[in-house]
Design a protein around this motif. Structure first.
Motif, PDB file in Angstrom:
ATOM      1  N   SER A 196       0.872  -0.978  -0.081  1.00 30.65           N
ATOM      2  CA  SER A 196      -0.008   0.088   0.228  1.00 30.65           C
ATOM      3  C   SER A 196       0.967   1.210   0.115  1.00 30.65           C
ATOM      4  N   TYR A 197       1.946   1.339   0.806  1.00 31.43           N
ATOM      5  CA  TYR A 197       2.789   2.259   0.800  1.00 31.43           C
ATOM      6  C   TYR A 197       3.357   2.713  -0.418  1.00 31.43           C
ATOM      7  N   LEU A 198       3.840   1.579  -1.302  1.00 31.41           N
ATOM      8  CA  LEU A 198       4.446   2.050  -2.455  1.00 31.41           C
ATOM      9  C   LEU A 198       3.625   2.383  -3.572  1.00 31.41           C
ATOM     10  N   ALA A 199       2.506   1.543  -3.693  1.00 30.68           N
ATOM     11  CA  ALA A 199       1.349   1.824  -4.614  1.00 30.68           C
ATOM     12  C   ALA A 199       0.487   3.038  -4.604  1.00 30.68           C
ATOM     13  N   PHE A 200       0.396   3.662  -3.474  1.00 28.40           N
ATOM     14  CA  PHE A 200      -0.132   4.711  -3.079  1.00 28.40           C
ATOM     15  C   PHE A 200       0.346   5.949  -2.833  1.00 28.40           C
ATOM     16  N   THR A 201       1.824   5.855  -2.402  1.00 26.89           N
ATOM     17  CA  THR A 201       2.317   7.300  -2.138  1.00 26.89           C
ATOM     18  C   THR A 201       3.608   7.265  -3.072  1.00 26.89           C
ATOM     19  N   SER A 202       4.153   6.543  -4.109  1.00 27.49           N
ATOM     20  CA  SER A 202       5.326   6.719  -4.749  1.00 27.49           C
ATOM     21  C   SER A 202       4.944   5.892  -6.146  1.00 27.49           C
ATOM     22  N   THR A 203       5.886   6.367  -7.044  1.00 29.52           N
ATOM     23  CA  THR A 203       6.108   5.637  -8.186  1.00 29.52           C
ATOM     24  C   THR A 203       6.983   4.674  -8.302  1.00 29.52           C
ATOM     25  N   VAL A 204       7.317   3.914  -7.129  1.00 32.11           N
ATOM     26  CA  VAL A 204       8.430   2.857  -7.205  1.00 32.11           C
ATOM     27  C   VAL A 204       7.409   1.584  -7.701  1.00 32.11           C
ATOM     28  N   PRO A 205       7.823   0.910  -8.560  1.00 32.11           N
ATOM     29  CA  PRO A 205       7.084  -0.361  -9.157  1.00 32.11           C
ATOM     30  C   PRO A 205       7.165  -1.346  -8.116  1.00 32.11           C
ATOM     31  N   LEU A 206       5.784  -2.184  -7.997  1.00 30.90           N
ATOM     32  CA  LEU A 206       5.680  -3.293  -7.026  1.00 30.90           C
ATOM     33  C   LEU A 206       6.673  -4.361  -7.168  1.00 30.90           C
ATOM     34  N   VAL A 207       7.284  -4.366  -8.506  1.00 27.21           N
ATOM     35  CA  VAL A 207       8.384  -5.695  -8.733  1.00 27.21           C
ATOM     36  C   VAL A 207       9.458  -5.431  -7.751  1.00 27.21           C
ATOM     37  N   VAL A 208       9.616  -4.304  -7.087  1.00 30.17           N
ATOM     38  CA  VAL A 208      10.769  -4.180  -6.055  1.00 30.17           C
ATOM     39  C   VAL A 208      10.432  -4.752  -4.786  1.00 30.17           C
ATOM     40  N   ILE A 209       9.119  -5.149  -4.509  1.00 29.69           N
ATOM     41  CA  ILE A 209       8.853  -6.015  -3.436  1.00 29.69           C
ATOM     42  C   ILE A 209       9.143  -7.190  -3.413  1.00 29.69           C
ATOM     43  N   VAL A 210       9.177  -7.913  -4.707  1.00 28.47           N
ATOM     44  CA  VAL A 210       9.292  -9.231  -5.048  1.00 28.47           C
ATOM     45  C   VAL A 210      10.820  -9.346  -5.278  1.00 28.47           C
ATOM     46  N   GLY A 211      11.700  -8.244  -5.581  1.00 28.85           N
ATOM     47  CA  GLY A 211      13.057  -8.238  -5.487  1.00 28.85           C
ATOM     48  C   GLY A 211      13.572  -8.298  -3.895  1.00 28.85           C
ATOM     49  N   ARG A 212      12.946  -7.612  -3.202  1.00 24.71           N
ATOM     50  CA  ARG A 212      13.440  -7.580  -1.831  1.00 24.71           C
ATOM     51  C   ARG A 212      13.156  -8.898  -1.115  1.00 24.71           C
ATOM     52  N   MET A 213      11.827  -9.334  -1.368  1.00 26.14           N
ATOM     53  CA  MET A 213      11.675 -10.441  -0.838  1.00 26.14           C
ATOM     54  C   MET A 213      12.659 -11.620  -1.271  1.00 26.14           C
ATOM     55  N   ASP A 214      12.916 -11.757  -2.507  1.00 22.27           N
ATOM     56  CA  ASP A 214      13.821 -12.799  -2.790  1.00 22.27           C
ATOM     57  C   ASP A 214      15.360 -12.511  -2.468  1.00 22.27           C
ATOM     58  N   GLU A 215      15.676 -11.058  -2.104  1.00 18.93           N
ATOM     59  CA  GLU A 215      16.929 -11.010  -1.430  1.00 18.93           C
ATOM     60  C   GLU A 215      16.891 -11.295  -0.179  1.00 18.93           C
ATOM     61  N   GLY A 216      15.419 -10.929   0.523  1.00 17.05           N
ATOM     62  CA  GLY A 216      15.436 -11.360   1.877  1.00 17.05           C
ATOM     63  C   GLY A 216      15.620 -12.973   2.386  1.00 17.05           C
ATOM     64  N   MET A 217      15.077 -13.582   1.312  1.00 15.52           N
ATOM     65  CA  MET A 217      15.086 -15.073   1.561  1.00 15.52           C
ATOM     66  C   MET A 217      16.348 -15.791   0.860  1.00 15.52           C
ATOM     67  N   ALA A 218      16.924 -15.189   0.288  1.00 19.45           N
ATOM     68  CA  ALA A 218      18.078 -15.650  -0.796  1.00 19.45           C
ATOM     69  C   ALA A 218      19.222 -16.044  -0.019  1.00 19.45           C
ATOM     70  N   ASN A 219      19.531 -15.435   0.957  1.00 20.56           N
ATOM     71  CA  ASN A 219      20.998 -15.651   1.598  1.00 20.56           C
ATOM     72  C   ASN A 219      21.209 -16.806   1.858  1.00 20.56           C
ATOM     73  N   LEU A 220      22.146 -17.629   1.643  1.00 24.45           N
ATOM     74  CA  LEU A 220      22.615 -19.308   1.845  1.00 24.45           C
ATOM     75  C   LEU A 220      22.799 -19.261   3.405  1.00 24.45           C
ATOM     76  N   VAL A 221      22.950 -18.397   3.992  1.00 27.15           N
ATOM     77  CA  VAL A 221      23.273 -18.534   5.655  1.00 27.15           C
ATOM     78  C   VAL A 221      21.751 -19.221   6.165  1.00 27.15           C
ATOM     79  N   LEU A 222      20.608 -18.349   5.636  1.00 27.83           N
ATOM     80  CA  LEU A 222      19.551 -18.936   6.130  1.00 27.83           C
ATOM     81  C   LEU A 222      18.942 -20.228   5.706  1.00 27.83           C
ATOM     82  N   VAL A 223      20.063 -20.999   4.898  1.00 22.89           N
ATOM     83  CA  VAL A 223      19.591 -22.465   4.625  1.00 22.89           C
ATOM     84  C   VAL A 223      19.523 -23.125   6.029  1.00 22.89           C
ATOM     85  N   SER A 224      20.376 -22.698   6.984  1.00 20.16           N
ATOM     86  CA  SER A 224      20.475 -23.387   8.247  1.00 20.16           C
ATOM     87  C   SER A 224      19.036 -23.224   9.176  1.00 20.16           C
ATOM     88  N   VAL A 225      18.423 -22.372   8.659  1.00 21.26           N
ATOM     89  CA  VAL A 225      17.193 -22.116   9.508  1.00 21.26           C
ATOM     90  C   VAL A 225      16.086 -23.722   9.362  1.00 21.26           C
TER      91      VAL A 225
END
Length: 637
Positions: A246-275
Motif C-alpha cells: 500500500s505504501y509503495l502503490a499509493f504514495t510513490s512511483t516505485v514499481p511493485l516488482v521491487v517488493i518481489v526483489g526485496r523478498m527474493d533478497e531477504g530469503m536468498a541468503n545461503l546462511v538462512l539455509v541453516s534455519v
C-alpha cells in the motif's frame, strides 16, 4: 497462539455436519469438490517439499566432505542449494497456509463477539488475497527479468529459481480463496471484498495528496495499516506485505516488482539455509529421545538438592537449546520429561510453566540459535562471533534465574528425595554422552571456522540421525517423511516473514525516516547508555507484538547504524536486542511465547501470568547487566 485461517479439519467437519441426514445441496457439493481439489494438490506438494529438504541436506553434506576430506570443492553446490532453498521456502509457505501455521496475533480477535469475529475474519482473508493477487503480476515480471541471466556454474536461467515466488503466490491465493468459500458466509465475504476494494480505490484516488505527506505515510501505512492488520488477525508476513504494498502503490512511483526483489533478497541468503536444517534437527532430537537422555542425566545429578528440579529444568533448556536452535522445540522436549516428577515433588503448575517460558527465553542465545543466524545475515554481523558471545550471555541470564529459583525454594525441605547411586548416574551418563557431544560439536565447528553455520547444521542433523538410529531407537521412514514436511511448512512460514519484513525494512530505509531517527537517538542525553535503554524498551514491546524474527528484521537495518555511530560493538548490541526481544516474547498478556509455554505445560494463562512476573523481572535485570557491561558480550571474541 492461534492462526488466521481455520484448519482443514475444522472446515471439513463443517461441511460434513451440513450434509449429515440431509439431501446434498449445491453448496455442500461444491465444498466437497473444493476439499477434493485441495487434497489432490497437497499430497504431491508435500512430497516435493520433503524431497527438496532431503536434497538440500545431502548436497550440503556432500559439499563439506568434498572440500574438507578430499580437497576438491564442488562448485555448483551453492547454486543448486539456493535453487532448492527458495522453492522449499515458497512451497513451505503454501503448506503452512494449508496447515494453518502462519504466525499471527490472535488476542484481539479471540475477544470479539462471534458475529464481529466472523466479519473480521472475512476481512483478514480479503486482505491476504489482495496482497497475493497484487503481487502475482510483479512476481511474473521478476521471473522474466531473471530468465535472461544464466547462473555461472549450472548455466541455467535465473528465472527457474525466482519462479518459486510466483508459484507460491498463486498457490497461496488459491488456498485462501478455497478457505474463504468454505468458511465465510457469502454476505460477510461480499462485505469484506467490497470493503478492501473501496479502501484501495480511495487510496488510489487520494494518491496525489498522499504523496505530498512525506514521512506521515510511514505512520499511515507502515505503522497504522500494519497494526490494523495485526489486530484483525492477518498473519504477520501478510501484515508487512499489505503495509509495504500500500505504501509503495499509493504514495510513490516505485514499481511493485521491487517488493518481489526485496523478498527474493531477504530469503536468498545461503546462511538462512541453516534455519530449516536446524528446525529439522529439533524434530530429530524430539523423535529420537536424545533430549530426554540429557534431562534424565541432569535430574540424577542435581535433582535431589534444594531447588534441584528448577535447576534441572533451566540446565536442560540451556543444553538442549544448544542442539535444536528453537525455543518451541526446547520447551516441547523438556516439559514432558520433567513436569510429572516436578508435580510429584510439590511444584505448582503455574510456577513450572513460568520457569519453562523464561528458561526458553534465557537459552535462545545458546548456539545454534535461529534468531542469531538470521540477525547475522540481516545485519552483516559475524555468526561465529554471535555464537561465541551468545553462550556467555545465556550464562548471565541463567545465573539470575538460578538465583531467583534458589531464593523461591528457600523453605523447601531437603532429604525427601534419595540421591541416585553412582551406578545409576553412570548408566544415564553413558546413554546421554552421544547427545551431549552435539552442542559442543556445533559450537566448536562454527567458532573455529572449520564449518559455516549452514554446513555444521547439516553435520549435526546427520550425526543426530546416525546416533539416534544406533543408540536411541531410530526414526522410521514414515516419521522421517513427516518431519521433512513439517520442517518445510515451519520454515516456509518463517522465511515468508523474512521476505516481507525485508521489503518493509527497505521501504522504511528509503523513506528517509532512518536519518531523522538517527539524529534524534544519537543526541539523547546520556549517550550510548540512553540509547541502550531505548533499545531495551523498544525490543521488549516489539518482542511482545511481533515475535522474534519480524522485530529483528524490521529494526536491525535501522538501529545498527545508529549503534555504530555511538561506538557500540555490533556483537554487544546484537546480544542486547536479542535478549530484550526474547523477554518480550514471554511477557503476558501479549507475548505469544508465553501462550505457547502455557499450551505445552498445560497451564491456565491467567494462573501462569501471576507466577511469571518475578522471573520476567529477573531476566530484565540480566538484560540491563548485559547492556551496561559490554565485557559479557565481547570477552570471548
Amino acid at each position: 497462539m492461534t492462526h488466521a485461517i481455520p484448519t482443514p479439519d475444522v472446515a471439513n467437519k463443517k461441511a460434513d455436519t451440513t450434509a449429515d441426514n440431509t439431501p446434498e445441496t449445491a453448496a455442500t457439493a461444491a465444498h466437497a469438490a473444493l476439499n477434493r481439489t485441495l487434497a489432490r494438490w497437497m499430497a504431491p506438494l508435500e512430497a516435493v517439499c520433503a524431497a527438496l529438504m532431503a536434497a538440500i541436506v545431502v548436497m550440503l553434506f556432500s559439499g563439506v566432505v568434498a572440500r574438507y576430506v578430499f580437497g576438491r570443492p564442488i562448485t555448483w553446490i551453492d547454486e543448486a542449494v539456493s535453487l532448492a532453498f527458495i522453492w522449499v521456502a515458497m512451497l513451505g509457505a503454501v503448506l503452512a497456509m494449508h496447515r494453518n501455521e502462519h504466525l499471527r496475533l490472535s488476542m484481539f480477535v479471540d475477544r470479539m463477539p462471534p458475529g464481529l469475529r466472523d466479519l473480521v475474519h472475512a476481512f483478514a482473508l480479503a486482505a491476504i488475497a489482495a496482497f497475493l493477487a497484487g503481487l502475482i503480476g510483479p512476481a511474473i515480471e521478476h521471473v522474466e527479468t531473471e530468465w535472461i541471466m544464466a547462473t555461472p556454474a549450472l548455466e541455467i536461467p535465473g528465472g527457474m529459481r525466482v519462479a518459486a515466488i510466483a508459484s507460491g503466490l498463486v498457490l497461496m491465493l488459491a488456498i485462501v480463496a478455497i478457505y474463504a468459500l468454505r468458511t465465510v458466509s457469502p454476505r460477510n465475504l461480499l462485505i469484506a471484498v467490497v470493503g478492501v476494494a473501496l479502501f484501495a480505490g480511495l487510496c488510489k484516488l487520494l494518491s496525489p495528496a498522499l504523496a505530498q505527506l512525506g514521512l506521515v505515510n510511514i505512520l499511515i501505512f507502515l505503522a497504522g495499516l500494519v497494526a490494523l492488520c495485526l489486530v484483525a488477525g492477518v498473519p504477520i508476513a501478510f501484515c508487512f506485505g499489505c503495509g509495504v504494498m500500500s505504501y509503495l502503490a499509493f504514495t510513490s512511483t516505485v514499481p511493485l516488482v521491487v517488493i518481489v526483489g526485496r523478498m527474493d533478497e531477504g530469503m536468498a541468503n545461503l546462511v538462512l539455509v541453516s534455519v530449516p536444517i536446524f528446525v529439522l534437527l529439533g524434530c530429530v532430537l524430539d523423535a529420537t529421545g536424545m533430549g530426554k537422555a540429557i534431562v534424565d542425566l541432569l535430574a540424577s545429578l542435581i535433582g535431589h538438592v534444594k531447588a534441584g528440579m528448577s535447576y534441572v529444568l533451566l540446565g536442560s533448556l540451556f543444553i538442549v537449546s544448544g542442539i535444536s536452535g528453537s525455543k518451541v522445540s526446547d520447551m516441547a522436549t523438556v516439559a514432558p520429561a520433567l513436569f510429572p516428577e516436578m508435580r510429584r515433588r510439590g511444584n505448582k503448575q503455574p510456577e513450572m510453566v513460568a520457569l519453562l517460558a523464561t528458561g526458553a527465553a534465557m537459552a535462545d542465545t545458546v548456539p545454534p540459535s535461529i534468531v542469531l543466524i538470521v540477525l547475522g545475515s540481516v545485519a552483516g554481523v559475524s555468526i561465529a562471533g554471535l555464537f561465541e558471545s551468545g553462550f556467555v550471555v545465556a550464562m548471565v541470564l541463567l545465573t539470575v534465574l538460578l538465583l531467583l529459583a534458589r531464593w523461591k525454594a528457600r523453605h523447601e525441605q531437603t532429604g525427601a528425595v534419595a540421591r541416585p547411586t553412582a551406578r545409576i548416574i553412570g548408566r544415564l551418563a553413558l546413554v546421554a554422552a552421544p547427545a551431549l557431544v552435539l552442542p559442543f560439536l556445533i559450537r566448536s565447528a562454527v567458532g573455529s571456522g572449520v564449518a559455516t553455520a549452514t554446513e555444521v547444521s547439516t553435520i549435526a542433523v546427520l550425526y543426530a540421525m546416525l546416533i539416534g538410529q544406533v543408540l536411541y531407537g531410530g526414526i522410521g521412514l514414515k516419521r522421517l517423511y513427516a518431519m521433512l514436511v513439517e520442517t518445510a511448512a515451519l520454515s516456509g512460514a518463517i522465511l515468508l516473514i523474512l521476505g516481507t519484513a525485508s521489503a518493509m525494512a527497505w521501504a522504511i530505509t528509503q523513506s528517509g525516516v532512518v536519518q531523522h531517527l538517527s539524529q534524534f537517538l544519537t543526541t539523547l542525553p546520556g549517550g550510548w547508555m540512553a540509547f541502550m535503554a531505548v533499545t531495551i524498551v523498544v525490543f521488549l514491546v516489539l518482542g511482545c507484538l511481533l515475535e522474534g524474527l519480524p522485530a529483528v528484521l524490521l529494526l536491525a537495518p535501522i538501529m545498527f547504524p545508529i549503534a555504530k555511530k555511538l561506538g557500540i560493538h555490533d556483537i554487544h548490541y546484537s546480544m542486547v536486542i536479542v535478549c530484550a526481544m526474547n523477554v518480550g516474547l514471554m511477557m503476558p498478556p501479549i507475548g505469544v511465547g508465553f501462550y505457547v509455554a502455557c499450551r505445552i505445560g498445560n497451564a491456565k494463562p491467567d494462573d501462569a501470568m501471576v507466577a511469571i512476573w518475578p522471573y520476567i523481572s529477573a531476566l530484565i535485570v540480566g538484560v540491563v547487566l548485559i547492556a551496561m557491561v559490554p565485557w559479557f558480550s565481547t570477552f570471548m571474541l
